[in-house]
Enzyme design. Structure first.
Site, PDB file in Angstrom:
ATOM      1  CE1 TYR A 199     -22.315 -17.218 -27.905  1.00 13.88           C
ATOM      2  CE2 TYR A 199     -22.466 -19.222 -30.227  1.00 13.88           C
ATOM      3  CZ  TYR A 199     -22.668 -18.235 -28.919  1.00 13.88           C
ATOM      4  OH  TYR A 199     -24.511 -18.196 -29.178  1.00 13.88           O
ATOM      5  CG  HIS A 229     -25.447 -12.626 -30.233  1.00 11.27           C
ATOM      6  ND1 HIS A 229     -24.280 -13.288 -30.341  1.00 11.27           N
ATOM      7  CD2 HIS A 229     -26.310 -13.307 -29.502  1.00 11.27           C
ATOM      8  CE1 HIS A 229     -24.254 -14.255 -29.664  1.00 11.27           C
ATOM      9  NE2 HIS A 229     -25.319 -14.180 -29.006  1.00 11.27           N
TER      10      HIS A 229
END
Length: 333
Positions: free
Chosen positions: A55, A140
């Site tokens: 992010y 992830h």
């Protein structure tokens, strides 16, 4: 704000703050707004915060850590992710990131589910967060890396858990099928399923949720607005679904659900938050926020009582599989 837990997971508030917007997802978020989003979430009772190196190439972690600094460490839970290792890339620092975040491309993401890669990724996350530990560590988006993720990846996470470096380990993905395999085959504690346990997508209900419940694995439901289609009381004309323009069929289903919500004195986004929590395997719903106002709105929507009659009508109309109610959870003292 209620807490929930499972046999294998730490206690989580029913609402968590997802920090992708703090990393300038799609557009720039100011430092002031990012700090306001965390502060308002805290004031609303949120104590679970989720982030990732992906992010904003670390910006989300840095901003989240700065906003949490000075708060009692034992009073909040932080999760971050591994698998996308950030490598310095000074030769592209003058360019814009091509991963969906409005930040300079000063780093490049490198898929790495090796032991060394995971340890390096966690070390970088702790430095950016300014913390000596995180509570939950997820693999992830290992969609194209099952073999590495399910072997060296999980083995390394379990090693970190056994050493007490983290409390719980798991995987976070935008699909339910592979998460189900992680629960079935691997020694994990929690999964984050994004967009697959919502008012419009029920695929996690088929196998993932029942198996997770059977094995005491917690389920964190993320992207419950399906990236926008369920975020407003009425689906807007330019609504997105999974970050793409919503199809006419999906927009029509969302509008039909909104009609039912209005008849029962609630709204589409309020139902979108409440619906995942009806399943006992779900320990938290994680919502993003770009500023203080969005954090307060998320908390207000969670706090709104949704009548059981709404779920009964949605089921009778074929708009929702049969669900059970009411919510379960422990009230935070």
């Amino acid at each position: 704000m209620r807490d929930r837990t499972s046999a294998r997971t730490p206690s989580l508030t029913e609402l968590g703050l997802g920090a992708a917007q703090l990393g300038n997802l799609a557009r720039t978020t100011s430092d002031e707004d990012a700090r306001g989003a965390v502060d308002a979430a805290w004031e609303s009772g949120v104590r679970y915060f989720d982030t990732a190196p992906h992010y904003g190439l670390g910006l989300s972690e840095r901003r989240l850590g700065a906003a949490l600094a000075g708060r009692p460490r034992d009073e909040f839970t932080v999760s971050t992710k591994v698998g996308r290792l950030l490598e310095p890339s000074p030769e592209t620092a003058h360019l814009q990131d091509d991963g969906g975040f409005a930040v300079p491309a000063a780093f490049r993401r490198s898929w790495d589910f090796s032991r060394d890669g995971i340890l390096r990724s966690l070390e970088g996350s702790l430095e950016r967060l300014g913390l000596d530990r995180v509570d939950i560590l997820y693999l992830h988006d290992p969609d194209d890396h099952w073999t590495a993720a399910s072997t060296t990846g999980v083995d390394t996470l379990v090693e970190l858990r056994d050493q007490g470096v983290v409390k719980a380990v798991g995987a976070g993905m935008n699909q339910a099928a592979m998460l189900t395999e992680f629960v079935r085959r691997c020694d994990i504690d929690v999964v984050m399923v994004a967009g697959r346990h919502t008012l419009l997508d029920h695929s996690a209900r088929d196998a993932l949720l029942p198996l997770a419940q059977e094995r005491g694995v917690g389920v964190v439901a993320a992207a419950v607005y399906n990236s926008g289609l369920l975020a407003a009381p009425r689906p807007p004309a330019d609504a997105t679904y999974d970050y793409q323009p919503a199809s006419r069929e999906l927009a029509g289903r969302a509008a039909s659900i909104a009609d039912v919500c209005e008849r029962h004195g609630t709204s589409l986004p309020e139902a979108a938050i409440a619906c995942p929590l009806l399943h006992p395997a779900v320990t938290s719903v994680v919502l993003g926020a770009r500023n203080a106002g969005q954090s307060r709105t998320n908390a207000d929507r969670l706090a709104t009582a949704v009548p059981d009659a709404l779920w009964s009508e949605l089921t009778a109309l074929g708009l929702l599989p049969d669900v059970t109610s009411p919510r379960t959870g422990r009230v935070r003292s």
